[in-house]
Design an enzyme around this catalytic site. Structure first.
Site, PDB file in Angstrom:
ATOM      1  N   LYS A 184      -8.514   9.294  -1.250  1.00 13.75           N
ATOM      2  CA  LYS A 184      -8.550   7.886  -1.745  1.00 13.75           C
ATOM      3  C   LYS A 184      -9.057   7.676  -2.922  1.00 13.75           C
ATOM      4  O   LYS A 184     -10.035   8.323  -3.239  1.00 13.75           O
ATOM      5  CB  LYS A 184      -8.937   7.003  -0.592  1.00 13.75           C
ATOM      6  CG  LYS A 184      -8.162   6.790   0.681  1.00 13.75           C
ATOM      7  CD  LYS A 184      -8.852   6.014   1.565  1.00 13.75           C
ATOM      8  CE  LYS A 184      -8.125   5.676   3.099  1.00 13.75           C
ATOM      9  NZ  LYS A 184      -6.533   5.264   2.780  1.00 13.75           N
ATOM     10  N   ARG A 236      -1.486   8.619  12.145  1.00 19.55           N
ATOM     11  CA  ARG A 236      -0.185   8.968  12.964  1.00 19.55           C
ATOM     12  C   ARG A 236      -0.081  10.172  13.586  1.00 19.55           C
ATOM     13  O   ARG A 236       0.523  10.342  14.625  1.00 19.55           O
ATOM     14  CB  ARG A 236       1.286   8.585  12.152  1.00 19.55           C
ATOM     15  CG  ARG A 236       1.220   9.291  10.962  1.00 19.55           C
ATOM     16  CD  ARG A 236       2.239   9.045   9.943  1.00 19.55           C
ATOM     17  NE  ARG A 236       1.761   7.941   9.127  1.00 19.55           N
ATOM     18  CZ  ARG A 236       2.240   7.239   8.144  1.00 19.55           C
ATOM     19  NH1 ARG A 236       3.718   7.648   7.920  1.00 19.55           N
ATOM     20  NH2 ARG A 236       2.189   6.147   7.427  1.00 19.55           N
TER      21      ARG A 236
HETATM   22  N1  BES Z   1      -6.330   4.009   7.118  1.00 19.42           N
HETATM   23  C1  BES Z   1      -5.465   3.930   6.010  1.00 19.42           C
HETATM   24  C2  BES Z   1      -4.624   2.637   6.250  1.00 19.42           C
HETATM   25  C3  BES Z   1      -5.418   1.481   5.873  1.00 19.42           C
HETATM   26  C4  BES Z   1      -5.363   0.879   4.528  1.00 19.42           C
HETATM   27  C5  BES Z   1      -6.094   0.674   6.628  1.00 19.42           C
HETATM   28  C6  BES Z   1      -5.936  -0.119   4.214  1.00 19.42           C
HETATM   29  C7  BES Z   1      -7.017  -0.443   6.362  1.00 19.42           C
HETATM   30  C8  BES Z   1      -6.862  -0.809   5.301  1.00 19.42           C
HETATM   31  C9  BES Z   1      -4.307   5.133   6.678  1.00 19.42           C
HETATM   32  O1  BES Z   1      -4.731   6.220   7.303  1.00 19.42           O
HETATM   33  C10 BES Z   1      -3.784   5.157   5.332  1.00 19.42           C
HETATM   34  O2  BES Z   1      -4.306   5.750   4.381  1.00 19.42           O
HETATM   35  N2  BES Z   1      -2.487   5.065   5.267  1.00 19.42           N
HETATM   36  C11 BES Z   1      -1.695   5.246   3.947  1.00 19.42           C
HETATM   37  C12 BES Z   1      -0.340   5.940   4.373  1.00 19.42           C
HETATM   38  C13 BES Z   1       0.398   6.376   3.080  1.00 19.42           C
HETATM   39  C14 BES Z   1      -0.195   7.798   2.659  1.00 19.42           C
HETATM   40  C15 BES Z   1       1.892   6.630   3.725  1.00 19.42           C
HETATM   41  C16 BES Z   1      -1.486   3.919   3.120  1.00 19.42           C
HETATM   42  O3  BES Z   1      -1.218   3.202   3.835  1.00 19.42           O
HETATM   43  O4  BES Z   1      -1.654   4.045   2.127  1.00 19.42           O
HETATM   44 ZN    ZN Z   2      -5.443   7.703   5.607  1.00 15.77          ZN
END
Ligand code: BES
Ligand code: ZN
Ligand code: ZN
Length: 472
Positions: free
Chosen positions: A244, A318
């Site tokens: 991230k 997921r």
């Molecule tokens: N934990 C995150 C989602 C999230 C984002 C929770 C902001 C709370 C606040 C999740 O694991 C994630 O990173 N999802 C990605 C998915 C993408 C790579 C398809 C996302 O939402 O960017």
């Molecule tokens: Zn994630």
């Protein structure tokens, strides 16, 4: 905080009174309040020391309006050196007694564990009524448990990742089990390997902390239904090799919110002695980087035999849920409801805003009832609908399914549809997925929620079960 319900003849003395105002006319301090430009509106709050009153405004006799007013009143009280306050219940307030109690607990919450000057001020609220009825007493007892359960979840979620990793999460679950005589199983990576839970196992592989599968069970003798709650317990989500960006990584200690919610919920259900067999299953995992990390391009075989092409290691929740959902369905027979809770997608936050939970599944009526329960409990929720076209977006060229979609749009739904691949035919209509990515963590305080974890999921789930009792 101590809250007591007293009839007006047994009133004990309080240092202040918290007065709820829908308009100024009814107040003996009308002129003074006008000079101060106090408006009887939501969020308004003023302390008049001479009259020993905290005035709080409210616009509607609804849960939100009253809980927010209560939260502001309690916060103001805690800013002073006064130790107690009374609240005289008018009809509006009596109807919303649940909001008064829960608003007090949720509003007074502060996460102070890491402040060196950490003086916790205890206050007492004396709620005065014409007559202490059984109904009011029952609501008081229930709402105290609900308020405490939400705050328990908040405490866990707010704890930094250095002090809250999978083993600690399991310890917290053990403590809950000990306190309430619940059954508990905690499994480590050996179990995950032996049981083909490769999706979950891979996510935690680069972490120094061993992944844990936590399974709490509450099984009262009068159980009417079997309810399974599955929570995403990412104690930290760095994104993994699909790292991230710095700004997006902050707050990812809150990626365990779903897991914390189901642990707090089972605690509350056991405390409330609701007649349901409840299972709380948490995949406690840390998503990190390292030479050992799982990679984009890997293909993982999940517990149910399906193969998953990894194209982004940040879509890890997921994967953990896929195996936890399979575990739950293999382990528990004749399920009536299977709900999962997860801070699953940023797309859900973009889609419905940071206050609202996205509700997904295959059963329209069940989804509707879940939304209604959420709204009645004081949470915000809305349904997000699956469709056949978005389903194609998670197809893979080389595996059964891909862990990200091939489109920028509808990311919350494609994630929900990914999970659907791990729900057996028997359970398709019993399953609901709650994407709590928006409301789980509060960056700008709103309503009765201070900065930090909100405990999303706890109240709506309890309400859903309470509603089942009423409808039967
Ligand atoms: N934990 C995150 C989602 C999230 C984002 C929770 C902001 C709370 C606040 C999740 O694991 C994630 O990173 N999802 C990605 C998915 C993408 C790579 C398809 C996302 O939402 O960017
Ligand atoms: Zn994630
Ligand atoms: Zn995540």
């Amino acid at each position: 905080m101590k809250i007591e319900l007293l009839d007006k003849n047994n009133e004990i003395s309080s240092s202040l009174e918290i007065v709820f105002l829908k308009n100024l006319e009814s107040s003996s301090d009308k002129e003074l309040l006008e000079v101060l430009d106090f408006k009887a509106k939501d969020e308004s709050c003023v302390l008049l020391v001479e009259s020993k009153k905290i005035y709080v405004g409210y616009e509607e006799s609804t849960y939100d309006s009253i809980a927010i007013a209560m939260a502001n009143g309690v916060r103001k009280l805690k800013e002073t050196n006064y130790e107690s306050a009374k609240i005289v219940l008018n009809d509006d307030l009596k109807e919303n007694f649940k909001a008064i109690i829960e608003g007090a607990y949720l509003g007074e919450y502060k996460f102070t564990k890491y402040k060196s000057e950490n003086k916790v001020k205890k206050v007492q609220l004396n709620v005065i009524v014409d007559e202490v009825t059984k109904e009011l007493e029952k609501t008081l007892k229930e709402s105290k448990i609900i308020g405490k359960a939400v705050n328990k979840a908040r405490d866990m979620v707010n704890t930094p990742p250095a002090d809250f990793y999978p083993k600690i999460m399991a310890k917290k679950a053990e403590k809950i089990a000990d306190d309430l005589a619940l059954d508990i199983k905690v499994e480590g990576e050996k179990f995950l390997k032996e049981n083909g839970m490769n999706a979950m196992l891979s996510v935690g592989r680069a972490s120094v902390h061993e992944s844990k599968l936590i399974h709490l069970t509450y099984k009262p003798s009068d159980a009417k239904k079997k309810v399974v709650l599955v929570g995403k317990g990412l104690t930290y989500d760095s994104g993994g090799l699909s790292l991230k960006p710095a700004d997006f990584m902050v707050t990812m200690k809150a990626d365990k919110s779903g897991g914390c919610a189901v642990m707090s919920t089972i605690w509350a259900i056991a405390k409330l002695e609701l007649p349901f067999e409840v299972h709380a299953i948490v995949g406690a995992v840390e998503n990190m980087i390292g030479g050992n990390a799982y990679k984009p391009d890997d293909v993982l075989k999940a517990k149910n035999g399906k193969t998953i092409e990894i194209r982004n290691t940040d879509a890890e929740g997921r994967l953990v849920l896929a195996d936890c959902l399979s575990y739950a369905q293999d382990e528990i027979k004749d399920i009536d409801y299977i709900f999962d809770y997860a801070t699953l997608t940023g797309a859900c936050v973009v889609g419905v805003g940071e206050y609202t939970t996205g509700i997904m599944g295959n059963n329209e009526i069940l989804k509707r009832n879940a939304v209604l329960a959420a709204l009645r409990s004081g949470e915000y929720a809305t349904t997000l609908d699956f469709n056949r076209f978005l389903k194609k977006a998670i197809k893979s060229e080389i595996a059964d399914i891909c862990n990200i979609a091939n489109t920028r749009y509808g990311g919350a739904i494609t994630a929900g549809m990914f999970l659907d691949n791990f729900i057996t035919d028997e359970n398709k209509n019993k399953w609901i997925h709650f994407d709590i990515a928006g409301p789980a963590f509060v960056e700008k305080p709103w309503g009765y929620n201070p900065h930090g974890a909100s405990g999303t999921g706890v109240r709506m789930t309890i309400k859903f079960l309470q509603d089942l009792l009423k409808n039967n």
